[in-house]
Design an enzyme around this catalytic site. Structure first.
Site, PDB file in Angstrom:
ATOM      1  N   ASP A  46     -15.449  21.194   6.589  1.00  0.00           N
ATOM      2  CA  ASP A  46     -15.979  22.094   7.623  1.00  0.00           C
ATOM      3  C   ASP A  46     -17.287  22.727   7.136  1.00  0.00           C
ATOM      4  O   ASP A  46     -17.941  23.462   7.871  1.00  0.00           O
ATOM      5  CB  ASP A  46     -14.943  23.149   8.047  1.00  0.00           C
ATOM      6  N   GLU A 184     -11.503  25.299  -6.351  1.00  0.00           N
ATOM      7  CA  GLU A 184     -12.942  25.537  -6.206  1.00  0.00           C
ATOM      8  C   GLU A 184     -13.374  26.775  -6.991  1.00  0.00           C
ATOM      9  O   GLU A 184     -12.774  27.858  -6.848  1.00  0.00           O
ATOM     10  CB  GLU A 184     -13.288  25.710  -4.715  1.00  0.00           C
TER      11      GLU A 184
HETATM   12  O1  KIV Z   1     -15.795  22.105   3.748  1.00  0.00           O
HETATM   13  C1  KIV Z   1     -15.953  21.683   2.610  1.00  0.00           C
HETATM   14  O2  KIV Z   1     -16.840  20.898   2.308  1.00  0.00           O
HETATM   15  C2  KIV Z   1     -15.024  22.149   1.594  1.00  0.00           C
HETATM   16  C3  KIV Z   1     -15.529  22.152   0.204  1.00  0.00           C
HETATM   17  C4  KIV Z   1     -16.264  23.425  -0.042  1.00  0.00           C
HETATM   18  C5  KIV Z   1     -14.446  21.964  -0.755  1.00  0.00           C
HETATM   19  O3  KIV Z   1     -13.956  22.584   1.903  1.00  0.00           O
END
Ligand code: KIV
Length: 283
Positions: A46, A184
């Protein structure tokens, strides 16, 4: 072309100590580049809200946005494991709604699994989606959808108190049935502990090397996203610079009459006389 991996491959890779490389992609060309580079998996994150739609964060992103982008990614990477990211609001309201949205992701966008953010507070949701036969990847540590509560995009787990919460979260996510977990922006010491403690694969984004694989955001690693670059990003290309330079050169060429030259046009096939006659008819 490499064979498409499945969940058993990822479990085997953890056992054998083989690292998984994954990246985000949001559209057909990027997905196709990732597949040609033999990426193990792709996340349709997202983060598309920030990287391609120009929002300040991920909260405004909708299920429709995620499904539409995931469909394009699937078309670009038919042989790659694709993780569909559940956007904010798609799993927080109720576990039933979460299952409904996870089902939509698989049926409409043909993703292989879904990812959602949170630890113990989303454990029942992970359980419900898993019970519906859908693979779930957990996501703890810096969780962008709740960055407001965290006071911004910040690393966590750097003190014993927050590290303890994260260990409990990770165990809850595993216990709820997730097949893998993404951590993360936590310290590598904690990542290593989790990777050894958990049976499921532990992947890192900004959480160091000692685990089962690495994820980066394509916009960051390829130098396309200009708003900011997190400390953990290594840049492997500078697409923004190349694009701006390419556009500048084009503007100059157009203004100076250097484009298009003869090499870039379709010349007439019939005789010059035949065309002169045609033009005369309309004078
Ligand atoms: O939306 C995304 O790319 C993610 C990453 C920050 C892990 O969830």
């Amino acid at each position: 072309m490499a064979k498409k991996k499945n969940v058993l491959d990822f479990i085997r890779m953890k056992k054998e100590g083989e690292q998984v490389a994954w990246v985000t992609a949001y559209d057909f060309p990027m997905a196709s580049f990732a597949e040609q580079a033999e990426m193990d998996m792709i996340l349709v994150g997202d983060s598309l809200g920030m990287v391609v739609l120009g929002y300040d964060g991920t909260v405004p992103v909708t299920m429709e946005d995620c499904i539409s982008h995931s469909k394009a990614v699937r078309r670009g990477a038919p042989n790659t494991w694709i993780v569909g990211d559940m956007p904010f609001g798609s799993y927080q309201v109720s576990d039933e709604k979460a299952v409904e949205n996870a089902v939509r992701f698989l049926k409409e966008a043909d993703v292989d699994c879904v990812k959602l953010e949170g630890g113990k507070r989303v454990a029942s949701c992970i359980r419900s989606i898993t019970d519906a036969g859908i693979l779930v990847c957990g996501h703890i540590g810096l969780t962008p959808q709740s960055s407001g509560q965290m006071g911004g995009f910040r690393a966590t787990g750097r003190d014993v108190g927050t590290a303890k919460n994260l260990i409990e979260d990770a165990l809850d996510v595993q216990e709820a049935g997730a097949y893998a977990i993404l951590v993360e922006a936590i310290p590598p010491e904690l990542t290593e502990f989790l990777a050894k403690k958990l049976d499921i694969p532990v992947y890192s984004i900004g959480a160091g090397a000692p685990c089962d694989g690495q994820l980066l955001i394509c916009g960051d690693m390829l130098g396309m996203f200009q708003a900011f670059t997190p400390k953990f990003v290594k840049k492997y290309a500078n697409i923004a610079e190349d694009a701006i330079n390419g556009f500048k050169e084009y503007v100059t060429d157009v203004k100076e009459g250097k484009f298009p030259t003869d090499d870039y046009v379709y010349h007439v096939k019939d005789s010059k006389e035949a065309f002169e006659k045609l033009f005369k008819e309309f004078e």
